[in-house]
Design a protein around this motif. Structure first.
Motif, short mmCIF file in Angstrom:
data_model
loop_
_atom_site.label_atom_id
_atom_site.label_comp_id
_atom_site.label_asym_id
_atom_site.label_seq_id
_atom_site.Cartn_x
_atom_site.Cartn_y
_atom_site.Cartn_z
N LYS A 1 0.84 -1.21 0.00
CA LYS A 1 0.00 0.00 0.00
C LYS A 1 0.87 1.25 0.00
O LYS A 1 0.57 2.22 -0.70
N HIS A 2 1.96 1.21 0.77
CA HIS A 2 2.91 2.33 0.81
C HIS A 2 3.44 2.65 -0.59
O HIS A 2 3.62 3.81 -0.96
N ASP A 3 3.69 1.59 -1.36
CA ASP A 3 4.20 1.75 -2.71
C ASP A 3 3.09 1.99 -3.74
O ASP A 3 3.36 2.05 -4.93
N GLU A 4 1.86 2.08 -3.25
CA GLU A 4 0.69 2.34 -4.10
C GLU A 4 0.51 1.30 -5.20
O GLU A 4 0.21 1.62 -6.36
N LEU A 5 0.72 0.03 -4.83
CA LEU A 5 0.46 -1.05 -5.78
C LEU A 5 -1.04 -1.18 -6.01
O LEU A 5 -1.84 -0.77 -5.16
N ASP A 6 -1.40 -1.79 -7.13
CA ASP A 6 -2.83 -2.01 -7.38
C ASP A 6 -3.35 -3.13 -6.48
O ASP A 6 -2.59 -3.76 -5.75
N ALA B 1 -4.32 -6.12 -7.06
CA ALA B 1 -3.70 -7.43 -7.32
C ALA B 1 -2.33 -7.51 -6.65
O ALA B 1 -1.97 -8.54 -6.07
N GLY B 2 -1.56 -6.44 -6.73
CA GLY B 2 -0.24 -6.41 -6.09
C GLY B 2 -0.33 -6.47 -4.57
O GLY B 2 0.48 -7.13 -3.92
N ILE B 3 -1.32 -5.79 -4.03
CA ILE B 3 -1.52 -5.82 -2.57
C ILE B 3 -1.93 -7.21 -2.13
O ILE B 3 -1.42 -7.74 -1.13
N GLU B 4 -2.82 -7.83 -2.88
CA GLU B 4 -3.27 -9.19 -2.53
C GLU B 4 -2.12 -10.19 -2.64
O GLU B 4 -1.97 -11.08 -1.80
N LYS B 5 -1.30 -10.05 -3.66
CA LYS B 5 -0.14 -10.94 -3.82
C LYS B 5 0.81 -10.79 -2.63
O LYS B 5 1.30 -11.78 -2.09
N ALA B 6 1.07 -9.56 -2.22
CA ALA B 6 1.93 -9.31 -1.05
C ALA B 6 1.32 -9.93 0.20
O ALA B 6 2.02 -10.55 1.00
#
Length: 183
Positions: free
Chosen positions: A67-72, A74-79
């Motif tokens: 979230k800090h890196d403002e991922l979408d 899908a990226g947040i869920e993957k993390a």
């Protein structure tokens, strides 16, 4: 398992499940890491074990970093899901010291050798794992969570558990010719 066979046929396993190494087996894995080459006897490694509730906390940390890196989404869920790929993760930190004889890069390599030794010890005892790196090793929130000082490096996350794919083909040795020369 024969040591040479183990070294020549090493293969990471990305599909890992419970049980994770415990007890004497886990201690053997850690002790193998402590036997990494260590010029100057600096012991430039720290091992942070993540399991049980720690996997949940690590998931929350990676989600916050995403979230800090403002991922979408899908990226947040993957993390968020990344820590649940194995029942045990060992974060290996190169805990680097100032030394007139041992440069920082050598201490980082020593920590990398510790990861390799621990993965091989896991494999020798019927478990397996995968050494993961990537952007999270350098992320400021992740580095802070693992108490990294400016001179420290997270060399990776060693995911360990019981391999789910039992029938793995033998590793075909590559031709060593392009990698070897003589001085």
């Amino acid at each position: 398992m024969d040591a040479l066979e183990l070294l020549l046929n090493r293969r990471s396993a990305s599909r890992l499940a419970a049980p994770a190494p415990t007890g004497e087996v886990r201690q053997n894995i850690i002790n193998a890491g402590l036997r990494a080459p260590d010029h100057g006897a600096l012991q430039p490694w720290r091992f942070v074990l993540i399991e049980n509730q720690g996997l949940e906390r690590f998931s929350e940390l990676l989600q916050a970093a995403a979230k800090h890196d403002e991922l979408d989404e899908a990226g947040i869920e993957k993390a968020k899901q990344a820590p649940f790929r194995a029942p045990l993760i060992i974060t290996v930190v190169a805990h680097c010291s100032e030394s007139p004889k041992v440069p920082r890069w050598e201490q980082i390599i020593s920590a990398g050798c510790a990861v390799q030794a621990m993965q091989m010890a896991a494999l020798a005892q019927g478990f397996n794992g995968i050494w993961r790196t990537g952007a999270w090793t350098e992320h400021p929130l992740v580095r802070e969570a693992f108490a990294c000082r400016e001179q420290d490096e997270i060399v990776g996350f060693l995911y360990l558990g019981t391999p789910q794919l039992k029938a793995v083909a033998k590793v075909v040795a590559p031709d060593s010719t392009p990698f070897v020369s003589y001085f």
